[in-house]
Design an enzyme around this catalytic site. Structure first.
Site, PDB file in Angstrom:
ATOM      1  N   GLU A  16     -22.125  -5.761  -5.258  1.00  0.00           N
ATOM      2  CA  GLU A  16     -21.696  -6.331  -4.013  1.00  0.00           C
ATOM      3  C   GLU A  16     -21.813  -5.168  -2.923  1.00  0.00           C
ATOM      4  O   GLU A  16     -21.624  -4.096  -3.092  1.00  0.00           O
ATOM      5  CB  GLU A  16     -20.227  -7.000  -3.786  1.00  0.00           C
ATOM      6  CG  GLU A  16     -20.236  -8.057  -4.858  1.00  0.00           C
ATOM      7  CD  GLU A  16     -18.803  -8.844  -4.692  1.00  0.00           C
ATOM      8  OE1 GLU A  16     -19.215  -9.902  -4.723  1.00  0.00           O
ATOM      9  OE2 GLU A  16     -17.813  -8.227  -4.849  1.00  0.00           O
ATOM     10  N   CYS A  59     -20.882  -0.976   3.475  1.00  0.00           N
ATOM     11  CA  CYS A  59     -20.279  -0.381   2.213  1.00  0.00           C
ATOM     12  C   CYS A  59     -20.980  -0.844   0.810  1.00  0.00           C
ATOM     13  O   CYS A  59     -21.286  -1.683   0.772  1.00  0.00           O
ATOM     14  CB  CYS A  59     -18.754  -0.986   2.094  1.00  0.00           C
ATOM     15  SG  CYS A  59     -17.906  -0.524   0.633  1.00  0.00           S
ATOM     16  N   CYS A  95     -17.426  -0.139 -13.528  1.00  0.00           N
ATOM     17  CA  CYS A  95     -16.745   1.032 -13.215  1.00  0.00           C
ATOM     18  C   CYS A  95     -16.125   1.444 -14.506  1.00  0.00           C
ATOM     19  O   CYS A  95     -15.156   0.727 -14.985  1.00  0.00           O
ATOM     20  CB  CYS A  95     -16.139   1.120 -11.953  1.00  0.00           C
ATOM     21  SG  CYS A  95     -15.386   2.864 -11.763  1.00  0.00           S
ATOM     22  N   CYS A  99      -9.283   1.961 -12.594  1.00  0.00           N
ATOM     23  CA  CYS A  99      -8.027   2.022 -11.809  1.00  0.00           C
ATOM     24  C   CYS A  99      -7.264   0.632 -11.808  1.00  0.00           C
ATOM     25  O   CYS A  99      -7.788  -0.439 -11.596  1.00  0.00           O
ATOM     26  CB  CYS A  99      -8.336   2.476 -10.446  1.00  0.00           C
ATOM     27  SG  CYS A  99      -9.268   3.860 -10.449  1.00  0.00           S
ATOM     28  N   CYS A 104      -7.720  -1.955  -8.887  1.00  0.00           N
ATOM     29  CA  CYS A 104      -9.017  -2.580  -8.462  1.00  0.00           C
ATOM     30  C   CYS A 104      -9.746  -3.372  -9.341  1.00  0.00           C
ATOM     31  O   CYS A 104      -9.729  -3.128 -10.339  1.00  0.00           O
ATOM     32  CB  CYS A 104      -9.775  -1.000  -8.528  1.00  0.00           C
ATOM     33  SG  CYS A 104     -11.440  -1.295  -8.018  1.00  0.00           S
ATOM     34  N   GLY A 133     -18.107   0.930  -8.390  1.00  0.00           N
ATOM     35  CA  GLY A 133     -18.354   2.144  -9.155  1.00  0.00           C
ATOM     36  C   GLY A 133     -18.140   3.428  -8.692  1.00  0.00           C
ATOM     37  O   GLY A 133     -17.475   3.685  -7.626  1.00  0.00           O
ATOM     38  N   GLU A 134     -18.080   4.533  -9.627  1.00  0.00           N
ATOM     39  CA  GLU A 134     -17.834   5.814  -9.216  1.00  0.00           C
ATOM     40  C   GLU A 134     -18.842   6.495  -9.005  1.00  0.00           C
ATOM     41  O   GLU A 134     -19.629   6.888  -9.832  1.00  0.00           O
ATOM     42  CB  GLU A 134     -16.890   6.399 -10.250  1.00  0.00           C
ATOM     43  CG  GLU A 134     -16.851   8.224 -10.382  1.00  0.00           C
ATOM     44  CD  GLU A 134     -15.989   8.267  -9.039  1.00  0.00           C
ATOM     45  OE1 GLU A 134     -15.234   7.953  -8.429  1.00  0.00           O
ATOM     46  OE2 GLU A 134     -16.845   9.143  -8.442  1.00  0.00           O
ATOM     47  N   SER A 183     -16.910   8.195  -1.517  1.00  0.00           N
ATOM     48  CA  SER A 183     -15.494   8.273  -1.899  1.00  0.00           C
ATOM     49  C   SER A 183     -15.516   8.289  -3.491  1.00  0.00           C
ATOM     50  O   SER A 183     -16.210   7.781  -4.203  1.00  0.00           O
ATOM     51  CB  SER A 183     -14.803   6.868  -1.229  1.00  0.00           C
ATOM     52  OG  SER A 183     -13.605   6.944  -2.135  1.00  0.00           O
ATOM     53  N   LEU A 195      -6.900   9.647  -3.383  1.00  0.00           N
ATOM     54  CA  LEU A 195      -5.362  10.195  -4.103  1.00  0.00           C
ATOM     55  C   LEU A 195      -4.632   9.335  -4.532  1.00  0.00           C
ATOM     56  O   LEU A 195      -4.379   9.298  -5.909  1.00  0.00           O
ATOM     57  CB  LEU A 195      -4.887  11.187  -3.010  1.00  0.00           C
ATOM     58  CG  LEU A 195      -4.023  12.128  -3.486  1.00  0.00           C
ATOM     59  CD1 LEU A 195      -4.898  13.042  -4.473  1.00  0.00           C
ATOM     60  CD2 LEU A 195      -3.592  13.049  -2.457  1.00  0.00           C
ATOM     61  N   ASN A 196      -4.123   8.514  -3.927  1.00  0.00           N
ATOM     62  CA  ASN A 196      -3.302   7.187  -4.297  1.00  0.00           C
ATOM     63  C   ASN A 196      -1.650   7.762  -5.031  1.00  0.00           C
ATOM     64  O   ASN A 196      -1.271   6.674  -5.494  1.00  0.00           O
ATOM     65  CB  ASN A 196      -4.061   6.224  -5.168  1.00  0.00           C
ATOM     66  CG  ASN A 196      -5.297   5.616  -4.301  1.00  0.00           C
ATOM     67  OD1 ASN A 196      -5.505   5.944  -3.065  1.00  0.00           O
ATOM     68  ND2 ASN A 196      -6.118   4.923  -5.026  1.00  0.00           N
ATOM     69  N   ASN A 209      -4.720  -4.274  -1.318  1.00  0.00           N
ATOM     70  CA  ASN A 209      -5.133  -5.857  -1.002  1.00  0.00           C
ATOM     71  C   ASN A 209      -4.751  -6.490  -2.221  1.00  0.00           C
ATOM     72  O   ASN A 209      -5.264  -6.055  -3.496  1.00  0.00           O
ATOM     73  CB  ASN A 209      -6.702  -5.746  -1.040  1.00  0.00           C
ATOM     74  CG  ASN A 209      -7.025  -5.129   0.265  1.00  0.00           C
ATOM     75  OD1 ASN A 209      -6.338  -5.496   1.435  1.00  0.00           O
ATOM     76  ND2 ASN A 209      -7.805  -4.213   0.383  1.00  0.00           N
ATOM     77  N   CYS A 250     -11.201  -3.812   0.437  1.00  0.00           N
ATOM     78  CA  CYS A 250     -11.241  -2.595  -0.505  1.00  0.00           C
ATOM     79  C   CYS A 250     -10.535  -2.987  -1.943  1.00  0.00           C
ATOM     80  O   CYS A 250      -9.688  -3.724  -2.104  1.00  0.00           O
ATOM     81  CB  CYS A 250     -10.498  -1.441  -0.273  1.00  0.00           C
ATOM     82  SG  CYS A 250     -11.159  -0.610   1.372  1.00  0.00           S
TER      83      CYS A 250
HETATM   84  N1  SAH Z   1     -14.835   4.460  -6.794  1.00  0.00           N
HETATM   85  C1  SAH Z   1     -14.828   5.132  -5.710  1.00  0.00           C
HETATM   86  C2  SAH Z   1     -15.171   4.538  -4.471  1.00  0.00           C
HETATM   87  C3  SAH Z   1     -15.096   3.022  -4.248  1.00  0.00           C
HETATM   88  S1  SAH Z   1     -13.324   2.403  -4.452  1.00  0.00           S
HETATM   89  C4  SAH Z   1     -13.284   5.525  -5.423  1.00  0.00           C
HETATM   90  O1  SAH Z   1     -12.492   5.065  -6.305  1.00  0.00           O
HETATM   91  O2  SAH Z   1     -13.014   6.423  -4.505  1.00  0.00           O
HETATM   92  C5  SAH Z   1     -13.034   2.404  -2.407  1.00  0.00           C
HETATM   93  C6  SAH Z   1     -11.714   2.632  -2.305  1.00  0.00           C
HETATM   94  O3  SAH Z   1     -10.840   1.224  -2.414  1.00  0.00           O
HETATM   95  C7  SAH Z   1     -10.674   3.511  -3.019  1.00  0.00           C
HETATM   96  O4  SAH Z   1     -10.084   4.423  -2.162  1.00  0.00           O
HETATM   97  C8  SAH Z   1      -9.767   3.032  -3.667  1.00  0.00           C
HETATM   98  O5  SAH Z   1      -8.603   3.589  -3.814  1.00  0.00           O
HETATM   99  C9  SAH Z   1      -9.547   1.614  -2.907  1.00  0.00           C
HETATM  100  N2  SAH Z   1      -9.051   0.416  -3.481  1.00  0.00           N
HETATM  101  C10 SAH Z   1      -9.290   0.044  -4.854  1.00  0.00           C
HETATM  102  N3  SAH Z   1      -8.516  -1.016  -5.221  1.00  0.00           N
HETATM  103  C11 SAH Z   1      -7.837  -1.450  -3.927  1.00  0.00           C
HETATM  104  C12 SAH Z   1      -6.995  -2.499  -3.592  1.00  0.00           C
HETATM  105  N4  SAH Z   1      -6.611  -3.426  -4.395  1.00  0.00           N
HETATM  106  N5  SAH Z   1      -6.539  -2.464  -2.153  1.00  0.00           N
HETATM  107  C13 SAH Z   1      -6.733  -1.491  -1.511  1.00  0.00           C
HETATM  108  N6  SAH Z   1      -7.541  -0.491  -1.887  1.00  0.00           N
HETATM  109  C14 SAH Z   1      -8.149  -0.563  -3.021  1.00  0.00           C
HETATM  110 FE1  SF4 Z   2     -11.137   3.248  -9.583  1.00  0.00          FE
HETATM  111 FE2  SF4 Z   2     -12.911   3.282  -7.406  1.00  0.00          FE
HETATM  112 FE3  SF4 Z   2     -13.880   2.447 -10.090  1.00  0.00          FE
HETATM  113 FE4  SF4 Z   2     -12.329   0.990  -8.744  1.00  0.00          FE
HETATM  114  S1  SF4 Z   2     -14.449   1.649  -8.146  1.00  0.00           S
HETATM  115  S2  SF4 Z   2     -11.943   1.319 -10.718  1.00  0.00           S
HETATM  116  S3  SF4 Z   2     -11.069   2.249  -7.310  1.00  0.00           S
HETATM  117  S4  SF4 Z   2     -13.032   4.519  -9.666  1.00  0.00           S
END
Ligand code: SAH
Ligand code: SF4
Length: 351
Positions: free
Chosen positions: A95, A108, A115, A119, A122, A164-165, A196, A220-221, A295, A338
């Site tokens: 997407e 974006c 991925c 996380c 996500c 994806g990362e 990112s 960072l989170n 979200n 996000c």
């Molecule tokens: N994989 C990379 C880039 C994609 S994620 C990364 O993790 O940085 C893009 C952003 O969305 C990241 O900052 C992530 O922390 C945030 N994100 C992931 N899940 C989310 C959610 N449920 N609500 C808000 N932000 C989220």
């Molecule tokens: Fe984590 Fe970014 Fe992969 Fe989602 S896309 S699982 S936030 S590394």
């Protein structure tokens, strides 16, 4: 007889296109015209390359094509945001999101099908990691969104923050960034591109030595390794201190800063002590903070903090002279925010 599959020129750099042209016995400068057609005029048919001789167009058509990833569906939000679903193979979806603002559009884009980081907050992380996207598929998302955009004159920002990362698909992502910035291709300033990462330290160090460097954002989170280990699996390998060390040595231009993204999750990382620890961690770094209230989704086991908690967290950062913006979700009604990109053709919210 099966038709021979043609080679897609989207994703090839000017030098590679030049090699093709020269091997065909043509003058090298023809490559410039072809690049300009693909990346600047966004021509999809050889018929429209009217600056090339008809005979050359015919020879090109035999072997080469110009193809973007296939748009499967477009979801339009009330706030103007659009989510694009692309099919990139059997059971493989990615997407991209187009976010219009007053003076600019932000795209974006995704870098992998699924991925591996997984996380907990996500949705992309819940998908199996299928494969890396090719350079053509990464840049192709931008070209497809550009072709669909309503006001072509607006400035464009690219955020590599989709599925994806990116630093786990390093070579294809870097080649894509070079194409985005190459004057013969998309000609964007590197300052208009943000990558990112969840914290792939070797990737950050490598990125630091590239000739073309985008803005860097770090998800960072969390403020302790105990918290972060739980939320982001790769923190078990690359700890917070090591990650911040890599950030400290990252080259920045005057007034350029690293963005630290901080997804606020109720009861997990939203306490005043977290904010105070964050202040300490960021001391001495050229940075700004994006606070992203989680979200929510039925498939994510967390909740977003109450508004007063979010504001209290922000206040602690601001009181310590940290620029901390709260990022309000865009495109929530179409699951474009996000963390909600999951790539299935049909989404079943609530299941
Ligand atoms: N994989 C990379 C880039 C994609 S994620 C990364 O993790 O940085 C893009 C952003 O969305 C990241 O900052 C992530 O922390 C945030 N994100 C992931 N899940 C989310 C959610 N449920 N609500 C808000 N932000 C989220
Ligand atoms: Fe984590 Fe970014 Fe992969 Fe989602 S896309 S699982 S936030 S590394």
């Amino acid at each position: 007889m099966q038709a021979e599959t043609k080679i897609n020129l989207v994703g090839l750099c000017p030098e590679e296109i030049q090699d093709i042209v020269v091997r065909m016995g043509e003058a090298a400068f023809r490559a410039r015209q072809i690049c300009s057609g693909i990346y600047r005029r966004r021509t999809l048919s050889w018929d429209h390359f009217t600056d090339l001789a008809k005979s050359l167009r015919e020879r090109l058509r035999e072997k080469y094509e110009i193809q973007y990833p296939l748009i499967q569906r477009v979801f339009q939000s009330e706030d103007g945001t659009r989510r694009y679903l692309f099919g990139v193979g059997p059971q493989q979806w990615i997407e991209s999101v187009s976010i219009p603002e007053d003076s600019r559009d932000t795209f974006c884009i995704s870098t992998q099908v699924g991925c591996a980081v997984g996380c907990l907050y996500c949705l992309t992380g819940k998908l199996p990691m299928r494969r890396d996207l090719t350079t053509g598929e990464i840049v192709g998302q931008i070209l497809a969104l550009l072709a669909d955009r309503e006001t072509p004159s607006k400035r464009l920002n690219i955020v590599i923050m989709g599925m994806g990362e990116p630093l786990f698909n390093y070579d294809n992502v870097m080649k894509s960034i070079r194409l985005m910035t190459d004057a013969r291709a998309l000609a964007l300033s590197p300052r208009r591109i943000t990558l990112s990462t969840s914290g792939v330290v070797p990737g950050i160090l490598k990125l630091a030595s590239e000739p073309v460097i985008p803005n860097l954002a770090i998800s960072l989170n969390a403020t302790t390794n105990k918290q972060r280990d739980q939320l982001i699996s790769i923190n078990r390998k690359w700890k917070i201190a090591e990650l911040l060390e890599a950030c400290r040595s990252f080259p920045l231009e005057k007034r350029q800063r690293i963005t630290f993204e901080y997804v606020l999750i109720a009861g997990i990382n939203d306490a005043p002590e977290d904010a105070r620890r964050l202040v300490k961690l960021l001391a001495g770094l050229k940075q700004k903070v994006n606070l992203i209230p989680l979200n929510e989704d039925a498939r994510i086991p967390f909740k977003s903090p109450a508004e007063d908690r979010i504001l209290a967290f922000q206040k602690i950062l601001v009181d310590h002279y940290i620029t901390a913006n709260i990022r309000r979700a865009r495109g929530t009604d179409i699951s474009a925010a996000c963390g909600l990109l999951a790539g299935q053709e049909i989404k079943n919210p609530g299941q």
